[in-house]
Design a protein around this motif. Structure first.
Motif, PDB file in Angstrom:
ATOM      1  N   VAL A 299      20.536   8.551  45.363  1.00 18.33           N
ATOM      2  CA  VAL A 299      20.367   7.222  45.950  1.00 18.33           C
ATOM      3  C   VAL A 299      21.642   6.398  45.729  1.00 18.33           C
ATOM      4  O   VAL A 299      22.268   6.495  44.672  1.00 18.33           O
ATOM      5  N   THR A 300      22.000   5.618  46.740  1.00 17.68           N
ATOM      6  CA  THR A 300      23.178   4.744  46.638  1.00 17.68           C
ATOM      7  C   THR A 300      22.765   3.296  46.894  1.00 17.68           C
ATOM      8  O   THR A 300      22.006   3.021  47.822  1.00 17.68           O
ATOM      9  N   ALA A 301      23.275   2.391  46.073  1.00 18.32           N
ATOM     10  CA  ALA A 301      23.024   0.964  46.252  1.00 18.32           C
ATOM     11  C   ALA A 301      24.371   0.248  46.361  1.00 18.32           C
ATOM     12  O   ALA A 301      25.357   0.643  45.728  1.00 18.32           O
ATOM     13  N   THR A 302      24.415  -0.800  47.176  1.00 17.16           N
ATOM     14  CA  THR A 302      25.636  -1.588  47.359  1.00 17.16           C
ATOM     15  C   THR A 302      25.348  -3.055  47.071  1.00 17.16           C
ATOM     16  O   THR A 302      24.213  -3.422  46.717  1.00 17.16           O
ATOM     17  N   THR A 303      26.344  -3.905  47.281  1.00 18.51           N
ATOM     18  CA  THR A 303      26.182  -5.331  47.004  1.00 18.51           C
ATOM     19  C   THR A 303      25.089  -5.957  47.858  1.00 18.51           C
ATOM     20  O   THR A 303      24.492  -6.966  47.470  1.00 18.51           O
ATOM     21  N   SER A 304      24.809  -5.387  49.034  1.00 22.25           N
ATOM     22  CA  SER A 304      23.766  -5.938  49.897  1.00 22.25           C
ATOM     23  C   SER A 304      22.375  -5.730  49.314  1.00 22.25           C
ATOM     24  O   SER A 304      21.411  -6.328  49.784  1.00 22.25           O
ATOM     25  N   ASP A 305      22.244  -4.889  48.277  1.00 19.33           N
ATOM     26  CA  ASP A 305      20.939  -4.615  47.670  1.00 19.33           C
ATOM     27  C   ASP A 305      20.698  -5.443  46.417  1.00 19.33           C
ATOM     28  O   ASP A 305      19.716  -5.216  45.697  1.00 19.33           O
ATOM     29  N   ASP A 306      21.575  -6.400  46.160  1.00 19.35           N
ATOM     30  CA  ASP A 306      21.425  -7.249  44.990  1.00 19.35           C
ATOM     31  C   ASP A 306      20.076  -7.959  45.007  1.00 19.35           C
ATOM     32  O   ASP A 306      19.671  -8.552  46.012  1.00 19.35           O
ATOM     33  N   SER A 308      17.151  -6.537  44.823  1.00 28.44           N
ATOM     34  CA  SER A 308      16.073  -5.749  45.429  1.00 28.44           C
ATOM     35  C   SER A 308      15.590  -4.661  44.465  1.00 28.44           C
ATOM     36  O   SER A 308      15.884  -4.688  43.267  1.00 28.44           O
ATOM     37  N   GLU A 309      14.866  -3.704  45.004  1.00 32.35           N
ATOM     38  CA  GLU A 309      14.245  -2.647  44.189  1.00 32.35           C
ATOM     39  C   GLU A 309      14.411  -1.318  44.897  1.00 32.35           C
ATOM     40  O   GLU A 309      14.416  -1.252  46.125  1.00 32.35           O
ATOM     41  N   THR A 310      14.567  -0.237  44.134  1.00 32.76           N
ATOM     42  CA  THR A 310      14.674   1.090  44.725  1.00 32.76           C
ATOM     43  C   THR A 310      13.906   2.102  43.889  1.00 32.76           C
ATOM     44  O   THR A 310      13.448   1.791  42.779  1.00 32.76           O
ATOM     45  N   TYR A 311      13.795   3.309  44.417  1.00 33.53           N
ATOM     46  CA  TYR A 311      13.037   4.380  43.761  1.00 33.53           C
ATOM     47  C   TYR A 311      13.949   5.586  43.633  1.00 33.53           C
ATOM     48  O   TYR A 311      14.682   5.938  44.561  1.00 33.53           O
ATOM     49  N   VAL A 312      13.895   6.227  42.474  1.00 31.99           N
ATOM     50  CA  VAL A 312      14.680   7.436  42.234  1.00 31.99           C
ATOM     51  C   VAL A 312      13.768   8.486  41.611  1.00 31.99           C
ATOM     52  O   VAL A 312      12.959   8.180  40.722  1.00 31.99           O
ATOM     53  N   THR A 313      13.881   9.719  42.072  1.00 27.83           N
ATOM     54  CA  THR A 313      13.084  10.813  41.520  1.00 27.83           C
ATOM     55  C   THR A 313      13.651  11.237  40.170  1.00 27.83           C
ATOM     56  O   THR A 313      14.870  11.287  39.989  1.00 27.83           O
ATOM     57  N   LEU A 382      19.495  -4.862  40.017  1.00 26.91           N
ATOM     58  CA  LEU A 382      18.666  -3.963  40.835  1.00 26.91           C
ATOM     59  C   LEU A 382      17.572  -3.376  39.959  1.00 26.91           C
ATOM     60  O   LEU A 382      17.843  -2.814  38.880  1.00 26.91           O
ATOM     61  N   ARG A 383      16.340  -3.484  40.392  1.00 21.45           N
ATOM     62  CA  ARG A 383      15.211  -2.857  39.686  1.00 21.45           C
ATOM     63  C   ARG A 383      15.068  -1.419  40.147  1.00 21.45           C
ATOM     64  O   ARG A 383      15.111  -1.157  41.360  1.00 21.45           O
ATOM     65  N   VAL A 384      14.921  -0.523  39.208  1.00 25.21           N
ATOM     66  CA  VAL A 384      14.839   0.913  39.538  1.00 25.21           C
ATOM     67  C   VAL A 384      13.534   1.470  38.989  1.00 25.21           C
ATOM     68  O   VAL A 384      13.248   1.382  37.804  1.00 25.21           O
ATOM     69  N   ASP A 385      12.727   2.037  39.885  1.00 30.19           N
ATOM     70  CA  ASP A 385      11.489   2.737  39.501  1.00 30.19           C
ATOM     71  C   ASP A 385      11.760   4.233  39.564  1.00 30.19           C
ATOM     72  O   ASP A 385      12.190   4.763  40.593  1.00 30.19           O
ATOM     73  N   VAL A 386      11.500   4.917  38.476  1.00 26.95           N
ATOM     74  CA  VAL A 386      11.707   6.371  38.406  1.00 26.95           C
ATOM     75  C   VAL A 386      10.348   7.049  38.370  1.00 26.95           C
ATOM     76  O   VAL A 386       9.459   6.663  37.585  1.00 26.95           O
ATOM     77  N   GLY A 387      10.175   8.042  39.217  1.00 24.65           N
ATOM     78  CA  GLY A 387       8.907   8.783  39.289  1.00 24.65           C
ATOM     79  C   GLY A 387       9.122  10.265  39.271  1.00 24.65           C
ATOM     80  O   GLY A 387      10.222  10.763  39.539  1.00 24.65           O
ATOM     81  N   ALA A 388       8.058  10.991  38.940  1.00 21.14           N
ATOM     82  CA  ALA A 388       8.166  12.452  38.877  1.00 21.14           C
ATOM     83  C   ALA A 388       8.339  13.049  40.253  1.00 21.14           C
ATOM     84  O   ALA A 388       9.002  14.081  40.424  1.00 21.14           O
ATOM     85  N   THR A 389       7.769  12.407  41.274  1.00 25.37           N
ATOM     86  CA  THR A 389       7.899  12.895  42.644  1.00 25.37           C
ATOM     87  C   THR A 389       8.227  11.727  43.564  1.00 25.37           C
ATOM     88  O   THR A 389       8.096  10.563  43.186  1.00 25.37           O
ATOM     89  N   ALA A 390       8.635  12.044  44.776  1.00 20.06           N
ATOM     90  CA  ALA A 390       8.954  10.992  45.747  1.00 20.06           C
ATOM     91  C   ALA A 390       7.674  10.252  46.132  1.00 20.06           C
ATOM     92  O   ALA A 390       6.601  10.857  46.217  1.00 20.06           O
TER      93      ALA A 390
END
Length: 391
Positions: A299-306, A308-313, A382-390
């Motif tokens: 996953v890639t985040a840039t300044t436009s995602d300031d 916000s929130e994303t998800y990473v496996t 940036l808030r990052v949620d990590v999960g075992a699966t997508a």
């Protein structure tokens, strides 16, 4: 091909009358006898905060005397009242004659109200617009009329001029129907609050984004600036700033269908830009946080995602690229993770390189990525949620 003052007056007034709300006065009108002798055509506008005279003077007539007399009359008769608390009259005299007979163009000194002389060479078609008193029409109308006459265009008949004057009352309310105008005004205010400030910030951030070469960032900022331009145009037409309601093609048309189509096109364009603001980063960077990506391993985040929130496996990685910041802020950018057991910081930026950091997701949980420039002027979260699966 040369033309006369009457030719230019008719040709230009056909467009000026309905768009700028001028009316015609007869040369024997008792009110204007102090300057009628030095004019060939008299047009005036007496409604609103900027009443004005538009006079046409020909060879052998004195445009300066006409302007001075008209300004004196305007100052004495166009005064503030209970309805119009502020009045700023203006006078423009268009002198049409061969080049060697023209009076110098420019504002007049010593006039009772702001006044200016514009000149038109009847042989070459050269137009000199110098000075813009309150209520002045668009100088472009004179230039278009002179160019058309030089090319042999027919001079509008008196009937066409009369029809243009009759359209003044019809076009005075061309902006938009009252109910639709109120709804559109509210919508514009909401859009201005939501997207206007983003466009202002985008305007200043765009040079840095171009320097960084980040296409996703550049695309998003360009759309933000276009939205800002659309907001300013809409407000300018609705509030008739600079007489825009009578100059912008489409919305100034005397035909209701044309006006409705113009406003419909404007609304559609604004909605399209708002949609594009989210779609452009997705199209240019499919792995961006806001792109609706289908896999969350890289996953890639840039300044436009300031903010916000994303998800990473779990087992995947997150790259944070802050190259959208001004290059002067790149050295010394500090990256941090709030929960290293969930998301660890593995790669920090090079000393003189772009502010890019890489994180690894270890186990299910939540973490937060923070970044700060050396001087503290720029921050990223940036808030990052990590999960075992997508998800």
């Amino acid at each position: 091909m040369s033309f006369t003052v009457e030719d230019l007056a008719r040709t230009s007034l056909v467009g000026i009358l309905p768009r700028s709300r001028y009316r015609l006065a007869a040369q024997n009108d008792a009110r204007f006898q102090s300057f009628a002798g030095n004019t060939a055509r008299i047009a005036y506008r007496q409604q609103g905060a900027t009443p004005a005279f538009l006079l046409f003077s020909g060879p052998g007539q004195n445009p300066q005397a006409a302007a001075m007399a008209a300004s004196t009359w305007a100052e004495a008769n166009w005064r503030p009242n209970a309805i119009q608390r502020r009045v700023r009259p203006g006078v423009v005299v268009v002198h049409v004659a061969p080049g060697n007979q023209l009076t110098p163009a420019g504002p007049l000194t010593g006039s009772a109200v702001p006044a200016a002389i514009w000149t038109v060479d009847s042989e070459s078609g050269r137009v000199a617009v110098a000075g813009t008193p309150p209520g002045s029409p668009a100088g472009g109308e004179l230039k278009r009329a002179a160019a058309a006459l030089l090319k042999g265009a027919p001079v509008p008949s008196l009937g066409e001029l009369d029809l243009a004057e009759r359209n003044v009352m019809q076009v005075r309310t061309v902006g938009v129907p009252r109910i639709a105008g109120g709804v559109l005004s509210i919508c514009l205010i909401l859009v201005a609050l939501r997207y206007g400030l983003g466009g202002v910030f985008g305007l200043f951030a765009l040079p840095a984004a171009i320097a960084s070469g980040n296409l996703s960032e550049i695309g998003s900022l360009v759309v933000s600036v276009l939205i800002l331009a659309g907001i300013l145009l809409g407000l300018g037409v609705l509030l008739n700033i600079g007489n825009l309601a009578y100059r912008v093609p489409g919305v100034s048309s005397p035909v209701p269908r044309t006006r409705n189509l113009a406003w419909g096109g404007y609304v559609a364009a604004m909605v399209g830009l708002v949609v594009a603001q989210g779609a452009v980063p997705s199209a240019l960077n499919p792995t961006n946080v806001g792109a609706g990506q289908t896999q969350y391993l890289h996953v890639t985040a840039t300044t436009s995602d300031d903010g916000s929130e994303t998800y990473v496996t779990a087992g995947g990685d997150l790259t944070v690229d802050l190259s959208g910041w001004p290059p002067a802020e790149w050295p010394g950018v500090q990256f941090r993770t709030s929960n290293p057991s969930v998301l660890s910081l593995d790669t920090t930026p090079a000393t003189n390189g772009n502010p890019i950091a890489k994180f690894t997701a270890h186990q299910a949980g939540a973490s937060r990525v923070d970044a700060t420039s050396t001087d503290g002027r720029y921050t990223f979260q940036l808030r990052v949620d990590v999960g075992a699966t997508a998800p």
